[in-house]
Scaffold this motif. Sequence first.
Motif, short mmCIF file in Angstrom:
data_model
loop_
_atom_site.label_atom_id
_atom_site.label_comp_id
_atom_site.label_asym_id
_atom_site.label_seq_id
_atom_site.Cartn_x
_atom_site.Cartn_y
_atom_site.Cartn_z
N ILE A 51 0.79 -1.29 -0.09
CA ILE A 51 0.04 -0.16 -0.05
C ILE A 51 1.00 1.36 0.09
CG2 ILE A 51 -1.88 1.10 1.21
CD1 ILE A 51 -2.26 -1.59 2.77
N ALA A 52 0.77 1.91 -1.05
CA ALA A 52 1.82 3.12 -1.23
C ALA A 52 1.02 4.63 -1.00
CB ALA A 52 2.40 3.21 -2.50
N LEU A 53 1.85 5.45 -0.50
CA LEU A 53 1.11 6.87 -0.21
C LEU A 53 1.98 7.82 -1.38
CD1 LEU A 53 -0.86 7.85 1.80
CD2 LEU A 53 -0.01 5.57 2.30
N GLY A 54 1.01 8.56 -1.96
CA GLY A 54 1.62 9.55 -2.59
C GLY A 54 1.59 10.94 -2.04
N HIS A 60 7.60 17.89 -0.25
CA HIS A 60 7.39 17.39 -1.40
C HIS A 60 6.22 18.13 -2.07
CE1 HIS A 60 8.41 14.87 -4.55
NE2 HIS A 60 7.44 13.82 -4.50
N LEU A 61 5.26 18.13 -1.26
CA LEU A 61 3.92 19.03 -1.92
C LEU A 61 4.33 20.34 -2.24
CD1 LEU A 61 1.19 17.95 0.74
CD2 LEU A 61 0.95 17.92 -1.87
N LYS A 62 5.04 21.14 -1.69
CA LYS A 62 5.46 22.25 -1.87
C LYS A 62 6.67 22.35 -3.21
CE LYS A 62 7.88 26.57 -0.04
NZ LYS A 62 8.62 27.21 1.05
N GLU A 63 7.25 21.43 -3.21
CA GLU A 63 8.20 21.09 -4.44
C GLU A 63 7.52 20.97 -5.56
OE1 GLU A 63 12.18 18.54 -5.21
OE2 GLU A 63 10.31 17.45 -4.26
N LEU A 221 3.78 2.10 2.43
CA LEU A 221 4.91 3.15 2.07
C LEU A 221 4.63 4.40 2.17
CD1 LEU A 221 5.97 1.15 -1.23
CD2 LEU A 221 6.63 0.65 0.92
N THR A 222 5.07 5.16 3.25
CA THR A 222 4.62 6.46 3.55
C THR A 222 4.92 7.77 2.90
OG1 THR A 222 6.58 6.74 5.26
CG2 THR A 222 4.39 5.58 6.02
N GLY A 223 5.68 7.69 2.00
CA GLY A 223 5.80 8.78 0.91
C GLY A 223 7.13 9.21 1.15
N THR A 224 7.61 10.22 0.23
CA THR A 224 9.06 10.73 0.20
C THR A 224 9.09 12.16 0.30
OG1 THR A 224 11.22 10.36 -1.07
CG2 THR A 224 9.11 11.21 -2.21
N PRO A 225 10.17 12.82 0.94
CA PRO A 225 10.41 14.27 1.05
C PRO A 225 10.93 14.73 -0.38
CG PRO A 225 11.99 13.00 2.10
CD PRO A 225 11.13 11.86 1.56
N GLU A 226 11.13 16.22 -0.34
CA GLU A 226 11.56 16.62 -1.58
C GLU A 226 13.04 16.30 -1.84
OE1 GLU A 226 12.18 20.94 -0.93
OE2 GLU A 226 13.22 20.57 1.05
N GLY A 227 13.57 16.52 -3.14
CA GLY A 227 14.78 16.24 -3.37
C GLY A 227 14.85 15.16 -4.18
N VAL A 228 13.86 14.75 -5.34
CA VAL A 228 14.13 13.72 -6.01
C VAL A 228 14.67 14.10 -7.39
CG1 VAL A 228 12.31 12.36 -5.19
CG2 VAL A 228 11.68 14.02 -6.84
#
Length: 260
Positions: A51-54, A60-63, A221-228
């Motif tokens: 189960i993945a979170l976007g 990351h939302l701001k990015e 999977l709880t999502g990722t921060p900015e910087g991809v």
Amino acid sequence: MKAAQRSGRVVYAGAVHACVPHARGLQLEDGRVLAEDEVQWLPPFEVGNIIALGLNYADHLKELSAELTVGVKDEPLVFFKSPGSLLGHRGRTERPAAVAMMHYECELAVVIGKPARQVKAKDAMACVAGYTVCNDYAVRDYLENWYRPNLRVKNRDAATVLGPWLVAAEAVADPHALGLRTLVNGQLKQLGTTANMVHRIPELIEYLSAFMTLSPGDVILTGTPEGVVNVQAGDQVLCEIEQIGRLANTLSLETTRCPT
């Protein structure tokens, strides 16, 4: 942390073995000690539903704010992934040759330890068995709508890397106070903290268990921060989460296979 609070799974000499960390690499349950590169790593537990979170980090939302149709006050953006998307530590993930943008996503993976149905947030952490590191790749070329990630973006073979260890929940005092970082070819590219989750773990378990039963082995999977950033074939990607572990992965060029 004691080694018994970390566990993994590997293939060695044609068989699957449980293992724990050792100063020289890992130790199989029969006592043999091996180096990390002597084994094939599997996800560190028998995985159930994925189960993945976007878009679950405020930074990351701001990015991505110029591209979004979802905001911080919306309910969680959740989607499923198939078992074929899974890969273990030190594995190789294929990058399609024709795409312009494929990026990593360092994520805290939450592993369910007992059945959970209609669980309230205040009781939710009792359902957690432990945590591991996830690197969940995405191909941005195929993204049709940020609010509805399609299959080609997030459900690619061997593009959801888990491991190396499952860390027992009791060994992590606060899963919402962990540093995350990603290095590509040794260079720091992503830096964040689980404190910036929009929807925290208890809230996610309450939300999901309201309409579906979470079972042991299910992973969130709880999502990722900015910087991809974009990665290419040959790149070595290292995702690190404080107290949880260091997950290594290599990109290779996608190959065409004919049925045998």
